[in-house]
Design a protein around this motif. Structure first.
Motif, PDB file in Angstrom:
ATOM      1  N   TYR A 156      -5.323  15.054  11.580  1.00 42.11           N
ATOM      2  CA  TYR A 156      -5.388  13.712  11.636  1.00 42.11           C
ATOM      3  C   TYR A 156      -5.870  13.149  10.470  1.00 42.11           C
ATOM      4  N   GLY A 157      -5.414  11.842   9.877  1.00 42.14           N
ATOM      5  CA  GLY A 157      -5.904  11.438   8.557  1.00 42.14           C
ATOM      6  C   GLY A 157      -7.253  10.712   8.945  1.00 42.14           C
ATOM      7  N   ASP A 158      -8.229  10.669   8.149  1.00 45.65           N
ATOM      8  CA  ASP A 158      -9.681  10.402   8.444  1.00 45.65           C
ATOM      9  C   ASP A 158      -9.775   8.828   8.917  1.00 45.65           C
ATOM     10  N   SER A 159      -8.610   7.991   8.544  1.00 41.99           N
ATOM     11  CA  SER A 159      -8.939   6.494   9.240  1.00 41.99           C
ATOM     12  C   SER A 159      -8.603   6.451  10.689  1.00 41.99           C
ATOM     13  N   VAL A 160      -8.057   7.247  11.283  1.00 37.63           N
ATOM     14  CA  VAL A 160      -7.475   7.377  12.510  1.00 37.63           C
ATOM     15  C   VAL A 160      -8.278   8.381  13.532  1.00 37.63           C
TER      16      VAL A 160
ATOM     17  N   GLU B  66      -6.610  -3.324  10.315  1.00 38.82           N
ATOM     18  CA  GLU B  66      -6.017  -2.306   9.343  1.00 38.82           C
ATOM     19  C   GLU B  66      -5.109  -1.493   9.543  1.00 38.82           C
ATOM     20  N   ASP B  67      -4.809  -1.234  10.928  1.00 38.36           N
ATOM     21  CA  ASP B  67      -3.881  -0.480  11.331  1.00 38.36           C
ATOM     22  C   ASP B  67      -2.462  -0.839  11.310  1.00 38.36           C
ATOM     23  N   THR B  68      -2.432  -2.400  11.146  1.00 38.92           N
ATOM     24  CA  THR B  68      -0.945  -2.897  10.755  1.00 38.92           C
ATOM     25  C   THR B  68      -0.062  -2.178   9.839  1.00 38.92           C
ATOM     26  N   ALA B  69       0.970  -1.536  10.118  1.00 39.95           N
ATOM     27  CA  ALA B  69       1.804  -1.075   9.210  1.00 39.95           C
ATOM     28  C   ALA B  69       3.127  -0.849   9.776  1.00 39.95           C
ATOM     29  N   VAL B  70       4.188  -0.345   9.120  1.00 37.69           N
ATOM     30  CA  VAL B  70       5.363   0.270   9.734  1.00 37.69           C
ATOM     31  C   VAL B  70       5.104   1.773   9.881  1.00 37.69           C
ATOM     32  N   TYR B  71       4.992   2.239  11.107  1.00 37.95           N
ATOM     33  CA  TYR B  71       5.021   3.752  11.566  1.00 37.95           C
ATOM     34  C   TYR B  71       6.094   4.554  11.201  1.00 37.95           C
ATOM     35  N   TYR B  72       5.960   5.736  10.699  1.00 38.51           N
ATOM     36  CA  TYR B  72       7.344   6.509  10.578  1.00 38.51           C
ATOM     37  C   TYR B  72       6.923   7.805  11.067  1.00 38.51           C
ATOM     38  N   CYS B  73       8.057   8.315  11.893  1.00 37.02           N
ATOM     39  CA  CYS B  73       7.960   9.724  12.562  1.00 37.02           C
ATOM     40  C   CYS B  73       8.589  10.661  11.275  1.00 37.02           C
ATOM     41  N   ALA B  74       8.091  11.938  11.483  1.00 35.11           N
ATOM     42  CA  ALA B  74       8.673  12.796  10.393  1.00 35.11           C
ATOM     43  C   ALA B  74       8.752  14.144  11.064  1.00 35.11           C
ATOM     44  N   ALA B  75       9.453  15.115  10.394  1.00 34.88           N
ATOM     45  CA  ALA B  75       9.561  16.308  10.931  1.00 34.88           C
ATOM     46  C   ALA B  75       9.949  17.420  10.034  1.00 34.88           C
ATOM     47  N   ASP B  76       9.289  18.373   9.921  1.00 36.15           N
ATOM     48  CA  ASP B  76       9.759  19.510   8.838  1.00 36.15           C
ATOM     49  C   ASP B  76       9.726  20.917   9.638  1.00 36.15           C
ATOM     50  N   LEU B  77      10.559  21.595   9.271  1.00 38.52           N
ATOM     51  CA  LEU B  77      10.722  23.293   9.969  1.00 38.52           C
ATOM     52  C   LEU B  77       9.691  23.943   9.242  1.00 38.52           C
ATOM     53  N   TYR B  78       9.496  23.803   7.909  1.00 38.78           N
ATOM     54  CA  TYR B  78       8.675  24.591   7.298  1.00 38.78           C
ATOM     55  C   TYR B  78       7.106  24.169   6.838  1.00 38.78           C
ATOM     56  N   SER B  79       6.670  23.192   7.360  1.00 36.05           N
ATOM     57  CA  SER B  79       5.400  22.578   7.272  1.00 36.05           C
ATOM     58  C   SER B  79       4.349  23.099   8.408  1.00 36.05           C
ATOM     59  N   THR B  80       3.208  22.958   7.761  1.00 38.07           N
ATOM     60  CA  THR B  80       2.092  23.015   9.097  1.00 38.07           C
ATOM     61  C   THR B  80       1.705  21.458   9.029  1.00 38.07           C
TER      62      THR B  80
ATOM     63  N   LYS C   9       0.900  -1.305   0.176  1.00 38.61           N
ATOM     64  CA  LYS C   9       0.076  -0.046   0.024  1.00 38.61           C
ATOM     65  C   LYS C   9       0.913   1.428  -0.053  1.00 38.61           C
ATOM     66  N   GLU C  10       0.272   2.242  -0.184  1.00 44.81           N
ATOM     67  CA  GLU C  10       0.965   3.455  -0.416  1.00 44.81           C
ATOM     68  C   GLU C  10       1.047   3.908   0.926  1.00 44.81           C
ATOM     69  N   ARG C  11       2.146   5.011   1.089  1.00 47.76           N
ATOM     70  CA  ARG C  11       2.169   5.699   2.573  1.00 47.76           C
ATOM     71  C   ARG C  11       0.967   6.481   2.917  1.00 47.76           C
ATOM     72  N   GLU C  12       0.752   6.555   3.982  1.00 47.55           N
ATOM     73  CA  GLU C  12      -0.789   7.272   4.569  1.00 47.55           C
ATOM     74  C   GLU C  12      -0.188   8.029   5.723  1.00 47.55           C
ATOM     75  N   PHE C  13      -0.896   9.231   5.618  1.00 47.97           N
ATOM     76  CA  PHE C  13      -0.793  10.087   6.620  1.00 47.97           C
ATOM     77  C   PHE C  13      -1.500   9.606   7.956  1.00 47.97           C
ATOM     78  N   VAL C  14      -1.035  10.042   8.967  1.00 53.03           N
ATOM     79  CA  VAL C  14      -1.666   9.773  10.444  1.00 53.03           C
ATOM     80  C   VAL C  14      -2.027  10.739  11.164  1.00 53.03           C
ATOM     81  N   ALA C  15      -1.136  11.483  11.502  1.00 54.75           N
ATOM     82  CA  ALA C  15      -1.148  12.799  12.159  1.00 54.75           C
ATOM     83  C   ALA C  15      -0.128  13.540  12.284  1.00 54.75           C
ATOM     84  N   ALA C  16      -0.410  14.898  12.558  1.00 56.56           N
ATOM     85  CA  ALA C  16       0.729  15.837  12.721  1.00 56.56           C
ATOM     86  C   ALA C  16       0.586  16.811  14.000  1.00 56.56           C
TER      87      ALA C  16
END
Length: 127
Positions: free
Chosen positions: A60-64, A89-103, A43-50
């Motif tokens: 939040y992503g709609d699914s969570v 369906e929450d089974t996945a590899v979860y990645y942390c991300a950070a960005d100085l310029y993003s909201t 599956k494609e990468r999915e946004f979870v939360a920020a």
């Protein structure tokens, strides 16, 4: 330079809970929006939360929505993801991300623009 290190993944039964942590080092992540994404096999990468640097903006992503909660502790340079009512369906590899310029919103819309990524932690939810 910076590093994001995820922890807290594992195996849990459906309906259970897990809390993921992402420890940031090497730069001032307290000034960055931070978030979580996930990718399941095939599956494609999915946004979870920020969450914004101050914590006043969250997306939040709609699914969570209603099940997951993101938070951060800037004194510890750590972001958390509390996951409740987990589903297979929450089974996945979860990645942390950070960005100085993003909201939080732009992280979800344009993940390719996110600068820093962790190595990921596996979450497996059994039925």
């Amino acid at each position: 330079q910076g590093e994001l290190l995820e922890s807290g993944g594992g195996l849990v039964q459906a309906g259970g809970s897990l809390r993921l942590s992402c420890a940031a080092s090497g730069r001032t992540f307290s000034r960055s929006s931070m978030g979580w994404f996930r990718q399941a096999p095939g599956k494609e990468r999915e946004f979870v939360a920020a969450i914004s640097r101050s914590g006043n903006l969250i997306d939040y992503g709609d699914s969570v929505k209603g099940r997951f909660t993101i938070s951060r502790d800037n004194a510890k340079n750590t972001v958390y993801l509390q996951m409740n009512s987990l589903k297979p369906e929450d089974t996945a590899v979860y990645y942390c991300a950070a960005d100085l310029y993003s909201t939080p919103q732009t992280m979800g819309v344009n993940p390719d623009g996110v600068e820093y990524w962790g190595q990921g932690t596996q979450v497996t939810v059994s039925s």
